[in-house]
Structures are given as structure tokens and as C-alpha cells.
Design an enzyme around this catalytic site. Structure first.
Site, PDB file in Angstrom:
ATOM      1  N   SER A  99      -9.930  -0.666   6.837  1.00 19.44           N
ATOM      2  CA  SER A  99      -9.360  -0.506   5.498  1.00 19.44           C
ATOM      3  C   SER A  99      -8.663  -1.714   4.907  1.00 19.44           C
ATOM      4  O   SER A  99      -8.337  -1.703   3.718  1.00 19.44           O
ATOM      5  CB  SER A  99      -8.385   0.664   5.488  1.00 19.44           C
ATOM      6  OG  SER A  99      -9.097   1.864   5.368  1.00 19.44           O
ATOM      7  N   LYS A 121       0.847  -1.197   0.000  1.00 19.95           N
ATOM      8  CA  LYS A 121       0.000   0.000   0.000  1.00 19.95           C
ATOM      9  C   LYS A 121       0.882   1.246   0.000  1.00 19.95           C
ATOM     10  O   LYS A 121       1.931   1.265   0.657  1.00 19.95           O
ATOM     11  CB  LYS A 121      -0.904  -0.025   1.231  1.00 19.95           C
ATOM     12  CG  LYS A 121      -1.981   1.055   1.255  1.00 19.95           C
ATOM     13  CD  LYS A 121      -2.884   0.902   2.477  1.00 19.95           C
ATOM     14  CE  LYS A 121      -4.004   1.926   2.511  1.00 19.95           C
ATOM     15  NZ  LYS A 121      -4.904   1.734   3.679  1.00 19.95           N
ATOM     16  N   SER A 171      -9.725   1.734   2.704  1.00 22.51           N
ATOM     17  CA  SER A 171      -8.862   2.468   1.813  1.00 22.51           C
ATOM     18  C   SER A 171      -7.810   1.620   1.086  1.00 22.51           C
ATOM     19  O   SER A 171      -7.208   2.103   0.122  1.00 22.51           O
ATOM     20  CB  SER A 171      -8.142   3.578   2.593  1.00 22.51           C
ATOM     21  OG  SER A 171      -7.348   3.040   3.620  1.00 22.51           O
TER      22      SER A 171
END
Ligand code: GLN
Length: 458
Positions: A154, A55, A130
Site C-alpha cells: 500500500s 494517512k 491503499s
């Protein structure tokens, strides 16, 4: 050192590059590793030669870290996150950095400054957020494992939307050194994988104490891979009634019922439990997460990191223009809200009140676990993946995507999402929550659900 003559990770990267350049692009990556960013050979380890996606809020050597924000566009960190360093030491090869909601704020990946990632199951739908790019990359088969971060869901929510496994460890299990902070009392690095075993071995590789993160625990890391074959015989699994009420799609509810039945058939005892403060969790989370974000994001001032605009000798102007141009709408909304709830005269009414509610939510879990319940089983989300644009105009509806996930962050406990079925072809995730340091229990229950309900099972 094991030499892999062909450097198979180059082929993996090439394949991603080709698919992502074509009409079927998922916009899952914000950066892909160049040949020179990838090793010639990898150390022998539990992840030897495995390509992994990271990420874009975990800082990496050689690859930029933007947090999907204009403010950090092109930013190159001078150091590397501990979780990423541990991956490389375990033999994994970092293939690229994945798309996300800006600074982790969002549940759909639509709050990325570089366009949304798409859900590989249905490209008209969001992958969740996210960590949407990480979930999409795993679901598309680009990589078997990916790192994400989970402040309010997330890792778990996108895992559920894309039909993969996602685990948020206990607060303190994984070092956050090099994770760009959103809300420090809630943030954890998490693992996504195609299977429970994959997610477990990834989590195991990055877990453990790090002198560079004072919140990382010195507890020994359990053998999570072994836990995958342990079964659920003798475990008591609680189903909290409050997670099955209004707003839950009846088709998702049916998947949860089937999951509970599968656990019962596998030897677990299923027990109804009550977590009475459940419904206060989203407002409590939003107040605390925004408060912490407003403080953490103050460092992006145009002086130290990334973008700098305006100024002309006036420092106030430099801050204002940099932040006005650099941050997106959702990030600004959180900063304004967070500054408000911490302001003189309102702090006690909002921030301190939310802290008290947080204690009540943790106490609910404490009671359930003290009463002999080993783990809880719930839906991960109230609905399957929604359509692109569907919730963008309604922030409250967007925040309600997290009605079942923020609790684990508020109380620090570990939680995992596993695929438990589909509704009209869209994946549904079941969430398992365990007491502090109970990751082994998550893995045992998750693997059992996967074996009994997963694709090809039965
Ligand atoms: N969706 C939640 C939010 O918008 C959680 C985000 C996260 O876990 N990083 O804050």
C-alpha cells in the site's frame, strides 16, 4: 525553537485547500489542518518547517482519524501515533489526513467511503492504494513527503502509479503505536517522498524503538540520508525470473531491463536468481491478511469507537446494525473470508496452510540473500495505473495488482519503489528489496536509479 514569522505552512495548506476545492480536485485529503492545529513555530530538526501529509489510519491530535470508513466518521483519537509525534519533534508540520482504501483494504483508493482519490498524472486513473491520497498529494506537489502504511504493497504500489518514491521498512523498524491495525503480522508504517532522499529522511525521522510497540526493534537507526550518496559499486543485485513472467506488461518489462542496465553501468553486478514460491504469495497473503483483519476489526462494535447505530437495548442488534451500516463492501468481504479461514474444520486447510507457504516464501529470500545477493530488483506492479472502475467488479484482478509487493510483507523485509520510466506518459515503478534491516541498501540503489533514469537524467 525557530520562529517562522510567516508560518509558511499556512500558505501550503491554503494552496491545497484552494486546489482541492476546484474542478481539478484530487480528493487526496479527508481533513486539512485548521490554523489552530498548526504551530506558531517549529523545533529545529531534520524536517524543520516541512509540511507533511499523514494517512488517515494514523491517529493524530487535533485532526480526526476515519480510516476512510463510515464507521469512524468524525472519530477523534485521544492520543497521537508515535510516528506522527516523531515527525512533529523533527520539525515537520502536519497539513492534513489523506484519503485511502477503507481500513487499508484495496489497491486503487476506490474503496474509500468518501470517494476515490485521483491520480494527478491522469485524473481518469486510480492513484493506487491503499495509501492513494498520500501518493497523490506528493505527486501533485502539495507536500514533499507523506506517511502511509503498507500491509501488502500500500505504500509502494501507489508510489509506482503516481511516479513518486515509496518505502516499506523492515518489520519492526517503525513503531505502529497509533496505527489502526489491519493485519498485525504484515502492517508497517511507510514513507513516501518526491525523491529518494526525501523518503529516506522521512523514514529516518520516524524510525527506532518505541516502548509502546512491543514489535518495534531496539536496533540503531542507520544514517539513511548518507546512504543516498553511497552508490552501488560492488553490490550484487538479483533479478528474480519469477517476477518477469505472465501478466507483466512488456513495456513495464522494458523499464525494468533499463533499470538493471543502469545499475550495471553504475558498478553493480546483476545476477539472475530464482524465488520458486513467488506465485503462491497472493493467495497466501489474502488468507492471512483477511484472517488477521477479521480479528482486528472486531473492536469496531459500536460500543468503543466511532459510529453507533441500532441497539434499542439489544447488544447483538447494536453490533449488527453498526457493522452493517458502518463497513463498506470490501471490508465486509475480508471479514467474512477471514472468519471462514479461521473457523473450526477449515483452519488447518486454509490458515495453517497459508502459514506454511509464508515460511517457504521467506526461505526463498533467505536463500537468495545467503548466496551473496545484496538486493533484488523487480517491477513494483505488472502494469501502470489502471482506469477508475476498471477493476472494481473483479476483486481477484484487483488483488493481482499486488503480485510483486506482498512478498516483502510476508517475509518482513524492507522494500522500496522508485520511478524508472513511463509508458504512454504513465509512471512505472521499480521495486528494490533488501534483507532484514537493509534500508541503507535500498536507499543507495534507489538514489542511483533516480539519478540515472529519473526525470531530467541522461
Ligand atoms: N492491496 C492490498 C490489500 O488490499 C494491500 C493493502 C495494504 O497494503 N494495506 O490488502
Amino acid at each position: 525553537m525557530k520562529s517562522r514569522g510567516g508560518r509558511p505552512w499556512l500558505a501550503a495548506r491554503d494552496q491545497i485547500r484552494a486546489s482541492e476545492a476546484g474542478p481539478e480536485s484530487l480528493n487526496a485529503f479527508l481533513a486539512l489542518a485548521e490554523d489552530g492545529d498548526m504551530p506558531d513555530s517549529v523545533p529545529d530538526g531534520p524536517l524543520s518547517g516541512v509540511p507533511v501529509a499523514v494517512k488517515d489510519n494514523l491517529v493524530t491530535a487535533g485532526l480526526p482519524t476515519t480510516c476512510a470508513s463510515r464507521l469512524l466518521e468524525g472519530y477523534q483519537s485521544p492520543f497521537e501515533a508515535t510516528a506522527v509525534r516523531r515527525l512533529r519533534a523533527a520539525g515537520a508540520v502536519v497539513i492534513g489526513k489523506t484519503n485511502m482504501d477503507e481500513f487499508g483494504m484495496g489497491s486503487s483508493n476506490e474503496h474509500s467511503a468518501f470517494g476515490p482519490a485521483l491520480n494527478p498524472v491522469d485524473r481518469n486513473r486510480v492513484p493506487g492504494g491503499s495509501s492513494g491520497g498520500s501518493a497523490a498529494a506528493v505527486a501533485a506537489g502539495y507536500v514533499p513527503i507523506a506517511l502511509g502504511s503498507d500491509t501488502g504493497g500500500s505504500v509502494r504500489q501507489p508510489a509506482a502509479f503516481c511516479g513518486v518514491v515509496g518505502v516499506k521498512p523492515t518489520y519492526g523498524r517503525v513503531s505502529r503505536y497509533g496505527l489502526v491495525a489491519f493485519a498485525s503480522s504484515l502492517d508497517q508504517v511507510g514513507a513516501l517522498g518526491r525523491t529518494v532522499y526525501d523518503a529516506a529522511r522521512l523514514l529516518q525521522a520516524v524510525s527506532g524503538h518505541d516502548p509502546r510497540d512491543a514489535t518495534s526493534s531496539t536496533r540503531p537507526v542507520p544514517d539513511l540520508r548518507a546512504a543516498a550518496s553511497r552508490g552501488v559499486g560492488g553490490l550484487v543485485v538479483g533479478i528474480p525470473d519469477e517476477y518477469l513472467r505472465d501478466g507483466l506488461d512488456p513495456a513495464v518489462r522494458r523499464c525494468v531491463d533499463e533499470g538493471a542496465e543502469a545499475l550495471h553501468d553504475a558498478g553493480a553486478e546483476i545476477r539472475q536468481v530464482s524465488l520458486p514460491h513467488t506465485r503462491f504469495a497472493v493467495p497466501c497473503y489474502q488468507v492471512l491478511a483477511a484472517a488477521e483483519a477479521s480479528s482486528n476489526l472486531a473492536r469496531f462494535d459500536g460500543v468503543r469507537y466511532g459510529r453507533r447505530s441500532g441497539g434499542d437495548g439489544d447488544l447483538g442488534d447494536l453490533y449488527e446494525v453498526t457493522r452493517t451500516e458502518g463497513f463498506g463492501r470490501e471490508v465486509k468481504r475480508r471479514i467474512v473470508l477471514g472468519t471462514f479461514v479461521l473457523s473450526a474444520g477449515y483452519q488447518d486447510r486454509y490458515y495453517s496452510q497459508a502459514q506454511r507457504v509464508r515460511a517457504l516464501i521467506s526461505a526463498d529470500f533467505g536463500r537468495a540473500f545467503n548466496d551473496g545477493v545484496h538486493a533484488l530488483f523487480t517491477p513494483t506492479t505488472p502494469t501502470p495505473a489502471f482506469r477508475l472502475g476498471e477493476r472494481l467488479g473483479n476483486p481477484v484482478q484487483m488483488y493481482l495488482s499486488d503480485v510483486y509487493t506482498v512478498h516483502a510483507n510476508l517475509s518482513g523485509i524492507p522494500a522500496m519503489s522508485v520511478p524508472i520510466g513511463t509508458v504512454d506518459g504513465l509512471p512505472v515503478g521499480g521495486q528494490i528489496m533488501a534483507p532484514w534491516w537493509g534500508e541503507e541498501t535500498l536507499v543507495s540503489i534507489g538514489a542511483t536509479l533516480e539519478a540515472r533514469l529519473g526525470e531530467g537524467a541522461g
